[in-house]
Design a protein around this motif. Structure first.
Motif, PDB file in Angstrom:
ATOM      1  N   ASP A 154       2.692  -5.427  -8.169  1.00 41.81           N
ATOM      2  CA  ASP A 154       2.838  -5.779  -9.590  1.00 41.81           C
ATOM      3  C   ASP A 154       4.281  -6.125  -9.893  1.00 41.81           C
ATOM      4  O   ASP A 154       4.574  -6.943 -10.743  1.00 41.81           O
ATOM      5  N   LYS A 161       4.212   5.617  -5.470  1.00 38.52           N
ATOM      6  CA  LYS A 161       4.654   5.151  -6.794  1.00 38.52           C
ATOM      7  C   LYS A 161       6.123   4.717  -6.703  1.00 38.52           C
ATOM      8  O   LYS A 161       6.945   5.004  -7.567  1.00 38.52           O
ATOM      9  N   LYS A 210       0.835  -1.215   0.000  1.00 37.81           N
ATOM     10  CA  LYS A 210       0.000   0.000   0.000  1.00 37.81           C
ATOM     11  C   LYS A 210       0.866   1.260   0.000  1.00 37.81           C
ATOM     12  O   LYS A 210       0.624   2.198  -0.758  1.00 37.81           O
ATOM     13  N   ARG A 215       2.528   1.808  -3.340  1.00 39.50           N
ATOM     14  CA  ARG A 215       1.551   2.306  -4.316  1.00 39.50           C
ATOM     15  C   ARG A 215       1.308   3.798  -4.102  1.00 39.50           C
ATOM     16  O   ARG A 215       1.270   4.581  -5.041  1.00 39.50           O
ATOM     17  N   GLU A 216       1.175   4.172  -2.852  1.00 40.48           N
ATOM     18  CA  GLU A 216       0.930   5.582  -2.494  1.00 40.48           C
ATOM     19  C   GLU A 216       2.062   6.482  -3.000  1.00 40.48           C
ATOM     20  O   GLU A 216       1.854   7.598  -3.421  1.00 40.48           O
TER      21      GLU A 216
END
Ligand code: ATP
Length: 248
Positions: free
Chosen positions: A122, A94, A88, A91-92
């Motif tokens: 990913d 990048k 998380k 993702r936040e």
């Protein structure tokens, strides 16, 4: 199964997660010992995020937002306790995620990669070719060329002192999460968060979200005002062995 009414429920729950990860082969034997040391410090710090830890978390969020290339490092203990929270946070920001293990085996790398992918990652770095940082031939100096090797800011929770030193010497901003404020890692990192990783990582993500709209100058000011040595000194003052037994 531990009852939620048990006074040590949260701590015992973490132990269960650690033992489970060890049984699955994610965690090396020494990872369990490291957890025990962390648990002892957490006990002495009241098992809560202290004021100095809050300051370090805010500074870490500012550094990660200012980064050209932030990379988050995941070891066995991190994969055992907060794999989803690390995904998380990446993702936040990048940012990228890289597996970095003290006791590295192809099987353990594969298992941790699976855990992270299962949580939605990913891309997971550190699974194949590694490069030696600054030509240092120590196994603690290896990093993925697309990840930690070329990163400017790295979050390396539960790191060892040798690697922290190598990362600092290579010019990177090193953020660590380590419940021992006396460890070499805590003393050598640029920003040391003395808090349990299960509280620290979600708190960094929340702080990144809060600071995201801030001007660059404001983020730089937060970083400038943060003094890691001073923050560790304040944390050490909070280690109170009478906290749970004031009558002793
Ligand atoms: P150093 O080389 O930095 O002095 P070390 O070799 O004494 O460290 P390691 O076993 O490499 O210690 O690192 C484990 C560190 O992680 C310990 O200092 C321990 O307190 C900390 N730790 C363990 N579990 C957690 C956790 N859940 N959250 C935060 N820190 C933890």
């Amino acid at each position: 199964m531990i009852s939620e009414d048990h006074p040590r429920y949260h701590s015992l729950r973490l132990r269960e997660m650690i033992v489970d990860a060890w049984q699955r082969g994610i965690l090396a034997d020494s990872g369990m010992i490291a957890h025990g040391r962390g648990e002892a410090f957490d006990y002495l710090l009241g098992e809560e995020t202290t004021k100095p830890a809050e300051r370090a978390i805010r500074a870490a969020a500012a550094a990660l937002l200012l980064a050209r290339k932030p990379v988050l490092s995941v070891n066995g203990n991190t994969a055992a306790l907060v794999p989803g929270e690390m995904v998380k946070l990446a993702r936040e920001l990048k940012g990228k995620i890289e597996i970095n293990l003290f006791h590295r085996t192809p099987r353990r790398v594969k298992l941790i990669e699976e855990v992270l992918r299962d949580k939605g990652a990913d891309e997971v770095l550190g699974v194949d070719k590694l490069t030696h940082i600054d030509g240092i031939m120590s196994p603690r100096a290896t990093a993925s060329p697309d990840g930690i090797y070329s990163a400017d800011v790295v979050l390396v929770p539960l790191e060892d002192g040798d690697r922290t030193e190598i990362l600092r010497k290579s010019g990177k901003t090193v953020i660590t999460v380590d419940l021992n404020p006396l460890s070499r890692t805590s003393r050598m990192a640029s920003i040391s968060i003395t808090d349990n990783i299960v509280r620290a990582v979600p708190a960094i993500t929340a702080s990144v979200r809060e600071l995201r709209g801030s001007e660059r100058e404001e983020l730089e000011r937060i970083l400038e005002e943060f003094d890691n040595r001073e923050n560790l000194r304040e944390t050490i003052k909070l280690l109170d062995i009478r906290r749970y037994n004031p009558e002793l």
